[in-house]
Design a protein around this motif. Structure first.
Motif, mmCIF file in Angstrom:
data_model
loop_
_atom_site.group_PDB
_atom_site.id
_atom_site.type_symbol
_atom_site.label_atom_id
_atom_site.label_comp_id
_atom_site.label_asym_id
_atom_site.label_seq_id
_atom_site.Cartn_x
_atom_site.Cartn_y
_atom_site.Cartn_z
ATOM 1 N N UNK A 106 -32.189 4.181 -59.883
ATOM 2 C CA UNK A 106 -30.742 4.361 -59.779
ATOM 3 C C UNK A 106 -29.943 3.138 -60.199
ATOM 4 N N UNK A 107 -30.625 2.023 -60.479
ATOM 5 C CA UNK A 107 -29.887 0.793 -60.735
ATOM 6 C C UNK A 107 -30.776 -0.222 -61.433
ATOM 7 N N UNK A 108 -30.142 -1.293 -61.924
ATOM 8 C CA UNK A 108 -30.868 -2.443 -62.454
ATOM 9 C C UNK A 108 -30.844 -3.525 -61.390
ATOM 10 N N UNK A 109 -32.011 -4.085 -61.083
ATOM 11 C CA UNK A 109 -32.102 -5.107 -60.041
ATOM 12 C C UNK A 109 -32.674 -6.377 -60.653
ATOM 13 N N UNK A 110 -31.974 -7.496 -60.404
ATOM 14 C CA UNK A 110 -32.373 -8.782 -60.964
ATOM 15 C C UNK A 110 -33.082 -9.615 -59.903
ATOM 16 N N UNK A 111 -34.225 -10.183 -60.270
ATOM 17 C CA UNK A 111 -35.001 -11.026 -59.358
ATOM 18 C C UNK A 111 -35.177 -12.408 -59.988
ATOM 19 N N UNK A 112 -35.079 -13.441 -59.175
ATOM 20 C CA UNK A 112 -35.352 -14.795 -59.658
ATOM 21 C C UNK A 112 -36.813 -15.106 -59.371
#
Length: 496
Positions: free
Chosen positions: A189-195
């Motif tokens: 449902x979305x784009x999720x950014x991880x460091x």
């Protein structure tokens, strides 16, 4: 700081009922080494194409970058590699040779026909072209498909040493772990950014999923309790409404058979009941918002046939050659029931040739001894499967497979039902690979021989295969370059 700003971007292909991106907003730092991951069909390559303005979309993408894309399209593979690269981009020869040297590839490849290069050599020269200067921003789509273990590590080291940023799409977990400092996951449902790298992504994704699962359990219990309370109050209200027509007493006294008091009380209770129902519906709607990004990985089935044989294959002093060229030193091994033997080695070292020899398909010369009990049933995943054709039903009939088992595994591997009506030759390479794999899974066999099964599959497919193998523990011979996969499934590894 140079950034890529994605503002309110919406995009979907005409044939799709669901948008790939719906009012997506995201800001990326161009200095990041960004790993782009997600299930096949989620839009990883599409996102790269949108950055390059190759598809019409609504919204806005702001940047000051000159994107270059891998793999570049080579139209004439009969040309010398140098001239192929000249047609793709302008470069200074010494800079290109510098990059080839960093990739541990001899510059002599520039003066060989491009078509004569191995898949790994082609990958390296095209990657070198991306990095001949630091002006362009590289978009690297699946660089590991044709690389052996050594070449994957060489390319990983090369990308790791780069000072400039890039975006890379890859399903090789170890490779992504080595080269990226940020991960962008295209979820349902979305784009999720991880460091961090892939390991950080897996850990944080697991925590997010566990939290959503926990909240979902609590919400389900609350909704269930509210349903029960609402039902009880509604039932009481209906019962009291009937009481209005029982034995009347003095009007307005408030006694038990006072119809005015009963009616008012019943109305208040019914109102509370409806309020509870409304609250329950709101919480049920809230529950629907949870679990939206949990990937449900359905377990695959594998048609392993019981066998009384303790040993399914024995190889002694095997040597293979083409003319004067010997592929490897004399090789001896055996495969007993429950063994999962992996063969690793550089491209061209003879891994696939060993499989062809065991199946009686090797075109060169052989010496040594191969012992196999008569009648052993084998299920084979081929590296080259372009000859799979026709409808899935025709394919199942040709290979004497259960059509339902074939479709079930294809669905679990991520192929949409709308694709089931397509002819195999009209499917994408990833879909065709899943057909080849689903065929092997559905084939009843005592021994499974898989030649590079993971090409074109996403990380979730890798885990599905690992889980079914760990569960049913088939007897297998596997050729594969993905070290994480082999660590999880192989009982021993033969290094050529």
């Amino acid at each position: 700081m140079t950034t890529i700003e994605i503002k309110n971007v919406t995009f979907g292909f005409d044939a799709q009922t669901t948008l790939l991106f719906d009012h997506t907003n995201l800001t990326l730092d161009a200095n990041w080494k960004l790993g782009l991951i997600g299930r096949n069909g989620r839009g990883k390559t599409t996102l790269l194409r949108l950055l390059m303005d190759e598809y019409p979309y609504s919204g806005k993408i702001d940047h000051q970058l000159n994107f270059t894309y891998f793999p570049q399209t080579v139209t004439d593979k009969s040309q010398l590699t140098y001239y192929v690269l000249q047609e793709l981009s302008e470069f200074e020869q010494w800079k290109l040779e510098r990059e080839l040297n960093l990739l541990q590839l001899d510059a002599d490849v520039l003066w060989r026909e491009f078509g004569s290069l191995s898949g790994g050599e082609q990958t390296k020269v095209l990657l070198a072209l991306l990095f001949v200067d630091d002006v362009n921003f590289p978009l690297i789509d699946e660089p590991t498909n044709h690389l052996d273990v050594t070449a994957r590590q060489q390319v990983a080291d090369y990308l790791q040493a780069k000072k400039q940023g890039f975006i890379v799409v890859s399903h090789d977990r170890s490779f992504v772990d080595d080269v990226v400092d940020h991960v962008l996951s295209i979820e349902k449902s979305q784009l999720v950014l991880y460091q961090g790298n892939f390991s950080v992504y897996e850990e944080q994704k697991g925590l997010r999923d566990a939290y959503e699962q926990e909240q979902n359990v609590k919400l389900k219990k609350e909704v269930s309790r509210l349903k029960q309370t609402a039902a009880e109050k509604a039932e009481w209200s209906r019962g009291r409404e009937k009481d209005k027509y029982g034995s009347p007493t003095k009007k307005g006294s408030g006694a038990i058979y006072d119809t005015g008091a009963i009616g008012a009380r019943a109305a208040r209770t019914m109102k509370r009941s409806k309020a509870i129902v409304k609250r329950m519906e709101d919480q049920a709607a809230e529950k629907e918002k949870l679990l939206k990004d949990i990937e449900y990985i359905d377990p695959l089935t594998m048609n392993v046939q019981p066998t009384h044989r303790k040993q399914l294959l024995k190889v002694a002093d095997l040597q293979l050659r083409y003319g004067d060229r010997q592929l490897f030193q004399p090789l001896s091994f055996e495969i007993n029931q429950g063994d999962r033997i992996a063969i690793q080695g550089a491209n061209g070292s003879g891994k696939s040739s060993i499989i062809q020899c065991l199946l009686g398909q090797f075109q060169g010369e052989m010496s040594g001894v191969i012992q196999q009990p008569q009648g052993v049933t084998i299920s084979y995943v081929r590296q080259n499967y372009e000859d799979n054709r026709g409808t899935l039903q025709e394919f199942a009939e040709t290979h004497r497979l259960s059509y339902q088992d074939l479709l079930n595994n294809l669905r679990k591997l991520g192929i949409e039902r709308t694709v089931f009506n397509n002819c195999i030759e009209d499917m994408s390479m990833g879909q065709r690979k899943r057909v080849e794999l689903a065929k092997s899974l559905a084939t009843p066999a005592e021994l499974f021989i898989w030649d590079e099964p993971l090409n074109y599959l996403d990380v979730f497919n890798h885990k599905q295969l690992e889980e079914v193998i760990q569960t049913v523990q088939p007897t297998m011979l596997i050729v594969e370059h993905d070290t994480t996969f082999l660590k999880n499934v192989a009982t021993s590894i033969i290094q050529l």
